[in-house]
Design a protein around this motif. Structure first.
Motif, PDB file in Angstrom:
ATOM      1  N   HIS A  18      40.077  -3.732  -8.195  1.00  0.00           N
ATOM      2  CA  HIS A  18      38.764  -3.234  -7.806  1.00  0.00           C
ATOM      3  C   HIS A  18      37.768  -3.563  -8.901  1.00  0.00           C
ATOM      4  CE1 HIS A  18      35.425  -0.955  -6.606  1.00  0.00           C
ATOM      5  NE2 HIS A  18      35.683   0.150  -7.315  1.00  0.00           N
ATOM      6  N   VAL A  19      36.766  -4.369  -8.565  1.00  0.00           N
ATOM      7  CA  VAL A  19      35.735  -4.749  -9.518  1.00  0.00           C
ATOM      8  C   VAL A  19      34.451  -4.033  -9.123  1.00  0.00           C
ATOM      9  CG1 VAL A  19      34.435  -6.645 -10.516  1.00  0.00           C
ATOM     10  CG2 VAL A  19      36.821  -6.986  -9.864  1.00  0.00           C
ATOM     11  N   PRO A  20      33.897  -3.190  -9.985  1.00  0.00           N
ATOM     12  CA  PRO A  20      32.668  -2.467  -9.650  1.00  0.00           C
ATOM     13  C   PRO A  20      31.512  -3.419  -9.350  1.00  0.00           C
ATOM     14  CG  PRO A  20      33.722  -1.519 -11.591  1.00  0.00           C
ATOM     15  CD  PRO A  20      34.439  -2.793 -11.304  1.00  0.00           C
ATOM     16  N   THR A  21      30.561  -2.911  -8.630  1.00  0.00           N
ATOM     17  CA  THR A  21      29.382  -3.712  -8.279  1.00  0.00           C
ATOM     18  C   THR A  21      28.317  -3.690  -9.362  1.00  0.00           C
ATOM     19  OG1 THR A  21      28.452  -1.807  -7.114  1.00  0.00           O
ATOM     20  CG2 THR A  21      29.764  -3.366  -5.817  1.00  0.00           C
ATOM     21  N   TRP A  22      28.525  -2.941 -10.423  1.00  0.00           N
ATOM     22  CA  TRP A  22      27.608  -2.929 -11.569  1.00  0.00           C
ATOM     23  C   TRP A  22      28.232  -3.684 -12.730  1.00  0.00           C
ATOM     24  CZ3 TRP A  22      27.507  -1.753 -16.643  1.00  0.00           C
ATOM     25  CH2 TRP A  22      26.244  -1.648 -17.264  1.00  0.00           C
ATOM     26  N   PRO A  23      27.513  -4.499 -13.430  1.00  0.00           N
ATOM     27  CA  PRO A  23      26.098  -4.815 -13.229  1.00  0.00           C
ATOM     28  C   PRO A  23      25.875  -5.730 -12.023  1.00  0.00           C
ATOM     29  CG  PRO A  23      27.012  -6.155 -14.986  1.00  0.00           C
ATOM     30  CD  PRO A  23      28.085  -5.178 -14.613  1.00  0.00           C
ATOM     31  N   VAL A  24      24.673  -5.670 -11.473  1.00  0.00           N
ATOM     32  CA  VAL A  24      24.317  -6.494 -10.317  1.00  0.00           C
ATOM     33  C   VAL A  24      23.845  -7.850 -10.828  1.00  0.00           C
ATOM     34  CG1 VAL A  24      22.883  -6.694  -8.274  1.00  0.00           C
ATOM     35  CG2 VAL A  24      23.692  -4.438  -9.015  1.00  0.00           C
ATOM     36  N   ILE A  25      24.665  -8.890 -10.571  1.00  0.00           N
ATOM     37  CA  ILE A  25      24.360 -10.239 -11.056  1.00  0.00           C
ATOM     38  C   ILE A  25      24.251 -11.180  -9.866  1.00  0.00           C
ATOM     39  CG2 ILE A  25      25.055 -12.097 -12.609  1.00  0.00           C
ATOM     40  CD1 ILE A  25      26.822 -10.136 -14.082  1.00  0.00           C
ATOM     41  N   SER A  26      23.225 -11.997  -9.846  1.00  0.00           N
ATOM     42  CA  SER A  26      23.060 -13.032  -8.816  1.00  0.00           C
ATOM     43  C   SER A  26      22.469 -14.268  -9.471  1.00  0.00           C
ATOM     44  CB  SER A  26      22.149 -12.540  -7.681  1.00  0.00           C
ATOM     45  OG  SER A  26      20.840 -12.258  -8.175  1.00  0.00           O
ATOM     46  N   ALA A  27      22.695 -15.407  -8.832  1.00  0.00           N
ATOM     47  CA  ALA A  27      22.190 -16.667  -9.379  1.00  0.00           C
ATOM     48  C   ALA A  27      21.756 -17.572  -8.239  1.00  0.00           C
ATOM     49  CB  ALA A  27      23.249 -17.348 -10.239  1.00  0.00           C
TER      50      ALA A  27
END
Length: 494
Positions: free
Chosen positions: A3-12
């Motif tokens: 399970h990988v948390p959604t924080w931090p929110v990273i997009s590219a």
């Protein structure tokens, strides 16, 4: 599953020229590289640094012009693609409730909170005293005491009577135990312990391929899977020779290029044993658009040798005297004689039978280029030997109409010819650069009601070269010819 948390929110966002922007928790970081490949590496490096600081993997969503990729980047730089269903089993927050390792056992009653721990059970040698045994019992009175009586002398015993013998039971007959019927074992009804395993190679194309090269476990996308399926189709070897006829009653409809490139694809992916045969009564151009061997032999030189080549003493290497091997695309060409008038080199239906017998003995795939006269005995005999019909047409309306009329004529010829027509493959080549998409789509839609499959070949200047070679074409044109040949191969497997 991790399970990988959604924080931090990273997009590219990555553009085709290598520029872009990476955003983490609303803060933008520009990407300035020279290629999309370098930009991907920069995104992975940034996310890996962030993962190292957090000491756990992080999520990132990468958007490119053609697709969007949800990924997981580990502290060591390893990249995993995320399926759409990966997050369904995990809550949005980072809390993890404890899960009991062992559930309550059915049929057992839970002990009370103040119960003593259970130990090994045994029989005690100390009598158990009731809870009220601590109270003293009342003293016994003389009336309660029974006097002790002295027993009188026992009389002399009488002699014992002789014991009566017990009757012996008669032996009884034990009934035989019925044995169960033997179970029939059949290889057809048993599932094999050796399960077929088909390992899928990682992606090699596009962004998925870039992730695979960086160590990620990324499966191929739909387009790459479809290409691999087409490659597998044209690589098959069929039980017995297969004959393909490329036809159109109009000259210039791309019959010869279709013959050449179909042969090339079969030979490149499936190996040797492919022959392109110029079955043309008039001036066939198959020899002009392919490599010439160290001789100038044609099918007319082969005809007198057919009986010898069909004998048991003949060797396959002897065919090199009559066919022209294509060193780049790995197939052979049997030429016609375009320098002589048709009246001086007539080929009969019997001649077609003899040449086909030799070709079928030494080759697994025979691709026959054809002339424009559908009434010629040479053309009709070719149809009799055909396993798969291919209608070649350009993007010009007159070529498309000529091909459709040919299919209608075959449908009325006999039952076998009608089956060939309905199972045909139409290859629509855009020979005119100015042809519009609507014009080509109109031809494709018109053929879909007539044949099994329709494949479009895009415009490519290399198609007009004096000699055609598969690797000289653009990548999208090579892919289109692979798809066309795979459609043909699917008909040969039946």
């Amino acid at each position: 599953m991790l399970h990988v948390p959604t924080w931090p929110v990273i997009s590219a966002r990555i553009d085709a020229d290598g520029s872009g922007v990476l955003t983490m928790n609303g803060t933008e970081h520009p990407i300035d590289t020279t290629s999309a490949e370098n930009a991907r590496r920069e995104v992975v490096r940034f996310c890996a640094d962030t993962a190292q600081k957090l000491q756990r993997p992080v999520r990132v969503t990468v958007e490119e012009p053609d697709s969007t990729w949800p990924l997981i980047v580990h502290p060591d730089g390893k990249v995993d693609a995320v399926d759409e269903t990966d997050d369904a089993d995990f809550p949005d927050d980072d809390t993890n409730e404890a899960t009991p390792v062992i559930e309550a056992v059915p049929g057992m009653t839970a002990p009370a909170d103040d119960a003593e721990p259970a130990g090994p059970r045994r029989t005690s040698h100390v009598p158990v005293v009731a809870d009220d045994a601590s109270a003293e019992a009342p003293a016994a009175t003389p009336e309660d005491i029974e006097p002790i009586r002295t027993p009188a002398a026992d009389p002399a015993p009488e002699p014992a009577a002789a014991p009566t013998p017990m009757p012996m039971p008669l032996p009884t007959q034990t009934p035989p135990v019925a044995m169960p019927a033997a179970r029939q074992i059949s290889p057809q009804s048993r599932r094999s312990f050796i399960a077929p395993e088909r390992l899928e190679e990682p992606a090699t194309r596009g962004f998925r391929g870039a992730l695979s090269r960086m160590g990620g476990k990324v499966s191929p996308g739909a387009a790459e899977r479809a290409e691999r399926e087409d490659q597998a189709a044209v690589s098959q070897h069929f039980p017995g020779p297969r004959t393909i006829a490329v036809v159109n009653g109009k000259g210039g409809a791309n019959k010869t290029p279709t013959t050449i490139l179909t042969s090339a694809v079969f030979a490149r992916y499936g190996g040797a044993g492919v022959l392109a045969w110029d079955n043309n009564q008039t001036r066939g151009t198959l020899g002009w658009r392919t490599e010439q061997g160290p001789h100038d032999a044609t099918l007319h030189d082969l005809l007198p040798e057919t009986e010898r080549l069909l004998s048991t003493n003949a060797q396959s290497s002897e065919l090199a005297r009559y066919v022209h091997h294509q060193t780049r695309d790995k197939y052979d060409v049997l030429r016609s004689q375009p320098m002589v008038l048709a009246s001086q080199q007539r080929v009969s239906s019997d001649d077609v039978d003899r040449i086909h017998a030799v070709a079928a003995k030494y080759y697994r795939i025979i691709v026959m280029d054809s002339g424009n006269d559908e009434s010629d005995p040479m053309w009709l005999r070719m149809i009799d030997h055909t396993d798969q019909l291919v209608v070649a047409t350009s993007s010009r309306a007159e070529h498309a109409e000529a091909g459709a009329l040919l299919l209608e004529a075959l449908a009325e010829r006999d039952e076998r010819s009608a089956a060939l027509a309905s199972n045909a493959v139409t290859v629509v080549s855009q020979s005119d650069e100015k042809a519009t998409a609507a014009e080509i789509r109109r031809i494709e839609d018109g053929y879909r009601d007539l044949v099994r499959e329709v494949v479009r070949i895009p415009y490519d200047p290399a198609m007009g070269a004096a000699q055609l070679h598969y690797r000289a074409l653009r990548p999208e044109t090579q892919r289109a010819w692979l798809a066309a040949t795979a459609a043909i191969a699917r008909g040969l497997a039946k």
